[in-house]
Design a protein around this motif. Structure first.
Motif, short mmCIF file in Angstrom:
data_model
loop_
_atom_site.label_atom_id
_atom_site.label_comp_id
_atom_site.label_asym_id
_atom_site.label_seq_id
_atom_site.Cartn_x
_atom_site.Cartn_y
_atom_site.Cartn_z
N ILE A 68 0.85 -1.17 0.00
CA ILE A 68 0.00 0.00 0.00
C ILE A 68 0.89 1.23 0.00
O ILE A 68 1.98 1.24 0.59
CB ILE A 68 -0.96 -0.01 1.21
N SER A 69 0.47 2.26 -0.70
CA SER A 69 1.28 3.48 -0.81
C SER A 69 1.35 4.21 0.52
O SER A 69 0.63 3.91 1.47
CB SER A 69 0.70 4.39 -1.90
N ALA A 70 2.25 5.20 0.58
CA ALA A 70 2.45 5.92 1.83
C ALA A 70 1.23 6.72 2.24
O ALA A 70 0.96 6.88 3.44
CB ALA A 70 3.66 6.85 1.69
N ASP A 71 0.44 7.22 1.28
CA ASP A 71 -0.75 7.99 1.61
C ASP A 71 -1.99 7.10 1.80
O ASP A 71 -3.06 7.61 2.14
CB ASP A 71 -1.03 9.04 0.54
N GLY A 72 -1.87 5.80 1.56
CA GLY A 72 -2.98 4.88 1.78
C GLY A 72 -4.02 4.88 0.69
O GLY A 72 -5.09 4.30 0.87
N ARG A 73 -3.76 5.48 -0.44
CA ARG A 73 -4.76 5.56 -1.50
C ARG A 73 -4.66 4.44 -2.52
O ARG A 73 -5.66 4.01 -3.07
CB ARG A 73 -4.65 6.92 -2.21
N MET A 74 -3.46 3.98 -2.79
CA MET A 74 -3.25 3.00 -3.84
C MET A 74 -2.73 1.70 -3.24
O MET A 74 -1.95 1.70 -2.29
CB MET A 74 -2.26 3.53 -4.89
N VAL A 75 -3.18 0.58 -3.83
CA VAL A 75 -2.74 -0.75 -3.45
C VAL A 75 -2.27 -1.46 -4.72
O VAL A 75 -2.97 -1.45 -5.74
CB VAL A 75 -3.87 -1.57 -2.78
N VAL A 76 -1.09 -2.05 -4.65
CA VAL A 76 -0.54 -2.79 -5.78
C VAL A 76 -0.42 -4.25 -5.38
O VAL A 76 -0.04 -4.57 -4.26
CB VAL A 76 0.82 -2.22 -6.22
N THR A 77 -0.80 -5.14 -6.29
CA THR A 77 -0.76 -6.58 -6.03
C THR A 77 -0.04 -7.26 -7.18
O THR A 77 -0.16 -6.86 -8.34
CB THR A 77 -2.16 -7.17 -5.89
N ASP B 266 -7.44 1.33 -6.30
CA ASP B 266 -7.72 2.55 -5.54
C ASP B 266 -8.59 2.18 -4.35
O ASP B 266 -9.67 1.60 -4.52
CB ASP B 266 -8.42 3.58 -6.42
N THR B 267 -8.12 2.48 -3.13
CA THR B 267 -8.89 2.12 -1.93
C THR B 267 -10.20 2.89 -1.83
O THR B 267 -11.11 2.45 -1.14
CB THR B 267 -8.04 2.39 -0.68
N ARG B 268 -10.32 4.03 -2.51
CA ARG B 268 -11.56 4.80 -2.45
C ARG B 268 -12.61 4.24 -3.41
O ARG B 268 -13.80 4.44 -3.19
CB ARG B 268 -11.27 6.26 -2.78
N LYS B 269 -12.17 3.55 -4.46
CA LYS B 269 -13.07 2.88 -5.39
C LYS B 269 -12.57 1.45 -5.57
O LYS B 269 -12.00 1.09 -6.61
CB LYS B 269 -13.12 3.62 -6.72
N PHE B 270 -12.80 0.68 -4.54
CA PHE B 270 -12.22 -0.66 -4.47
C PHE B 270 -13.13 -1.65 -5.18
O PHE B 270 -13.78 -2.50 -4.56
CB PHE B 270 -12.02 -1.04 -2.99
N LYS B 271 -13.15 -1.55 -6.51
CA LYS B 271 -14.00 -2.45 -7.29
C LYS B 271 -13.26 -3.04 -8.49
O LYS B 271 -13.25 -4.24 -8.67
CB LYS B 271 -15.25 -1.70 -7.77
N GLU B 272 -12.68 -2.18 -9.30
CA GLU B 272 -11.98 -2.61 -10.50
C GLU B 272 -10.55 -2.08 -10.48
O GLU B 272 -10.28 -1.01 -9.92
CB GLU B 272 -12.71 -2.10 -11.76
N PRO B 273 -9.62 -2.82 -11.08
CA PRO B 273 -8.24 -2.32 -11.11
C PRO B 273 -8.09 -1.13 -12.04
O PRO B 273 -8.72 -1.06 -13.11
CB PRO B 273 -7.45 -3.53 -11.61
N LEU B 274 -7.28 -0.18 -11.64
CA LEU B 274 -7.03 0.98 -12.48
C LEU B 274 -6.13 0.62 -13.65
O LEU B 274 -6.39 1.02 -14.79
CB LEU B 274 -6.37 2.09 -11.64
N VAL B 275 -5.07 -0.13 -13.37
CA VAL B 275 -4.10 -0.53 -14.40
C VAL B 275 -3.69 -1.97 -14.11
O VAL B 275 -3.61 -2.38 -12.94
CB VAL B 275 -2.86 0.39 -14.41
N LYS B 276 -3.43 -2.72 -15.16
CA LYS B 276 -2.87 -4.06 -15.00
C LYS B 276 -1.89 -4.32 -16.14
O LYS B 276 -2.14 -3.97 -17.28
CB LYS B 276 -3.96 -5.12 -14.97
N VAL B 277 -0.78 -4.92 -15.78
CA VAL B 277 0.27 -5.24 -16.75
C VAL B 277 0.72 -6.68 -16.51
O VAL B 277 0.54 -7.24 -15.43
CB VAL B 277 1.48 -4.28 -16.62
N GLU B 278 1.28 -7.25 -17.54
CA GLU B 278 1.77 -8.63 -17.45
C GLU B 278 3.19 -8.63 -16.86
O GLU B 278 4.03 -7.81 -17.22
CB GLU B 278 1.77 -9.30 -18.82
N HIS B 279 3.40 -9.57 -15.95
CA HIS B 279 4.70 -9.75 -15.32
C HIS B 279 4.82 -11.20 -14.89
O HIS B 279 4.00 -11.68 -14.10
CB HIS B 279 4.85 -8.82 -14.10
N PRO B 280 5.79 -11.95 -15.40
CA PRO B 280 5.90 -13.39 -15.06
C PRO B 280 6.00 -13.59 -13.56
O PRO B 280 6.72 -12.88 -12.86
CB PRO B 280 7.17 -13.83 -15.79
N SER B 281 5.27 -14.58 -13.08
CA SER B 281 5.20 -14.85 -11.65
C SER B 281 6.16 -15.97 -11.26
O SER B 281 6.44 -16.88 -12.04
CB SER B 281 3.77 -15.24 -11.25
#
Length: 584
Positions: free
Chosen positions: A326-335, A346-361
């Motif tokens: 979670i970011s320092a201001d508590g607004r954004m969460v990255v997974t 976005d913790t204020r609109k916690f429904k759909e992801p704002l951005v998603k990119v491919e990254h091998p796991s």
């Protein structure tokens, strides 16, 4: 003596060629000489040699190209080189310090708030403690190795569990949280001593609200952002438990997550958890991920009866989402999920992801793979399966800088310390690397390389020394003159000192208190039966039992006589009528 006489005497001096190697051993001055370390050269040797693609030469280009196009290409190459140099100067990745203190993959890296002590956890079940103030460029080793579950080294039943997470308290560097592949988490001091061991729950209770601790393996854990006495752990029993470090008998709060996935019976495994500040700056936010792909958010200070927001199938079900921050201001969460995607929420609109990119796991092999925000939340760092460090833009998740750390070997954990401005990485080849920039980083690795190298000593080889944390055992203390005990008993069979014969048994105080064999045979009943054959002991009573039976004497006159049928010669040979026919 006159001056003319003194001119006749000449002092012989060694005539050495300028390139003669003996000049290195000829003193140039009198008195004690001191060797001073070249700090600039030591730091320069720590510079990372990053391979960059070579620019095409002019001779390799086609002759039919115009001179204008050639000049444009040269300008583009120069611009790309300048951009790469600017990126390396912007992030502390120009130099590195390598620590090789583990035997297996490094799964956890953490620095105390002051940045003076580094701890690393590994799959080998040990935690290594490093002190920057005690290390030099030639002595890069841990001052203590701790196994959280090793109570007695000589015990045969000692268990060892892989380290899932080890993290210093962000507000107090006196203790850290240790999470292993076990239902019990531990709070340990900065010196590696166990302060608190949380209780294990009753596995036979169905309702997790009635249990006092985890009943399954703990996957991860973290600290409260401002309270040094609170921490949270996530377990495979579908619960999040908040603990008070001063009370190990029971958790303070238990959060039971009920999965809505089909066939899960309302349970799933919690894979990751983060506890950060809220967007308004008042109450913190608790965000956790589950194995069924869900992402759930709670108010950090309670109540925890139901989540404030929940996203089903935030990542692909049955994939391990090990990275969350979670970011320092508590607004954004990255997974970072096991489905090969990095998503921004976005913790204020916690429904759909704002951005998603491919990254091998890499969570299928290393579930503790993480992703982290930079201290100022202007960048996001994470590792990759190819061994590269990716520094992403927090707005669109595009890579701002990619640099190889351990090519071909996955990077498992990363951390960016706010005070030192250094990036720590843990890889699958058991290496811990500290990335820094001498101009922008402070203390830590820069302080280590600013010291003079220590002279070579036998203690520099850890294979020849012992772990001082375990102390000295009684067997290792040798009294002078007592290494070879002198026999007190006399030898028989000869009078000479060199005659070898049977040694007389020594009479010690312990032997005097032990009864001898004669005393045992005379006073202890049935002691002779220890050296007697049981079959022979029973057969010697066979005739006596037949003549004078003790138990069947009452039926002696009425006992029937056993009669056996006479066998003919034909039947003995197997030709009688009662011979059984072989079935075919």
């Amino acid at each position: 003596m006159s001056d003319s006489d003194s001119d006749d005497y000449l002092v012989e001096q060694p005539q050495l060629a300028p390139d003669d190697p003996m000049r290195a051993y000829v003193p140039l001055s009198f008195g004690k000489t001191s060797r001073e370390a070249n700090i600039a050269a030591q730091i320069e040797r720590a510079r990372r040699q990053v391979e960059t693609p070579a620019a095409p030469k002019k001779g390799d280009r086609k002759k039919d190209d115009d001179s204008d196009n050639d000049s444009d290409d040269d300008d583009d190459d120069d611009d790309s080189d300048d951009e790469s140099e600017d990126e390396s100067d912007r992030f502390p990745v120009s130099h590195e310090l390598v620590l090789k203190t583990h035997e297996r993959a490094v799964t956890s890296v953490s620095l105390d708030p002051a940045g003076g002590r580094l701890l690393t956890g590994s799959l080998d079940g040990t935690i290594k403690l490093h002190d920057f103030s005690a290390m030099t460029p030639t002595t890069l080793r841990a001052f203590r190795s701790v196994d959280p579950w090793e109570s007695n080294k000589s015990s045969a039943t000692t268990d060892s569990h892989p380290i899932q997470r080890a993290e210093f308290c962000p507000t107090s560097g006196s203790h850290f949280l240790c999470v292993t592949a076990h239902p019990q988490a531990k709070i340990m001091s900065r010196d590696g001593d166990i302060l608190t061991e949380f209780v294990k729950g009753d596995m036979y209770l169905r309702d997790m609200h009635n249990t006092k601790g985890h009943v399954g393996e703990i996957t991860t854990g973290t600290w409260h952002p401002s309270d040094p006495n609170l921490c949270v752990t996530a377990g495979s029993d579908s619960t999040l438990r908040i603990w008070d470090v001063n009370n190990k008998r029971s958790q303070k709060e238990v959060i039971v997550f009920k999965s809505k996935a089909a066939g899960s019976a309302g349970r799933t495994r919690m894979t990751s958890v983060v506890w950060g500040a809220s967007a308004q700056g008042s109450n913190p936010v608790l965000v956790a991920a589950a194995l069924d792909g869900s992402l759930v958010m709670y108010s950090g200070n309670g109540p925890f009866t139901r989540p404030s927001a929940e996203i089903r199938e935030a990542h692909k079900p049955d994939t391990w989402t090990g990275g969350i921050d979670i970011s320092a201001d508590g607004r954004m969460v990255v997974t970072r999920g096991g489905d090969g995607l990095i998503k921004l929420w976005d913790t204020r609109k916690f429904k759909e992801p704002l951005v998603k990119v491919e990254h091998p796991s890499t969570s299928d092999r290393f579930p503790m793979t993480n992703i982290r925000y930079s201290p100022d939340s202007r960048s996001i760092i994470t590792g990759s399966a190819s061994g590269h460090l990716h520094i992403l833009n927090p707005g669109n998740l595009r890579p701002e800088h990619i640099t190889p750390i351990t090519p071909g070997i996955p990077i498992i954990v990363v951390e960016w310390h706010p005070k030192l401005n250094q990036i720590n990485t843990g890889s699958a080849n058991a290496e811990t690397r500290i990335l820094f920039n001498p101009e922008k980083s402070f203390r830590g690795a820069v302080e280590v390389l600013s010291r003079a190298p220590k002279k070579r000593h036998i203690d520099d080889d850890p294979n020849l020394t012992m772990d001082q944390s375990l102390g000295l055992s009684a067997d290792s203390i040798i009294t002078p003159g007592a290494s070879v005990p002198k026999p007190k008993g006399k030898r028989g069979g000869g009078t000479g000192s060199g005659t070898r014969g049977p040694q007389v048994q020594q009479i010690t105080p312990f032997m005097r208190s032990q009864p001898d064999e004669k005393h045992i045979s005379e006073n202890i009943p049935l002691s002779r039966m220890l050296h007697e054959d049981p079959r022979e002991a029973l057969l010697k009573y066979a005739e006596v039992a037949k003549k004078d039976p003790m138990f069947t004497k009452a039926w002696k006159e009425t006992q029937p006589v056993t009669q056996y049928a006479d066998v003919s010669e034909g039947e003995e040979e197997g030709e009688g009528p009662d011979r059984k026919r072989v079935k075919r």
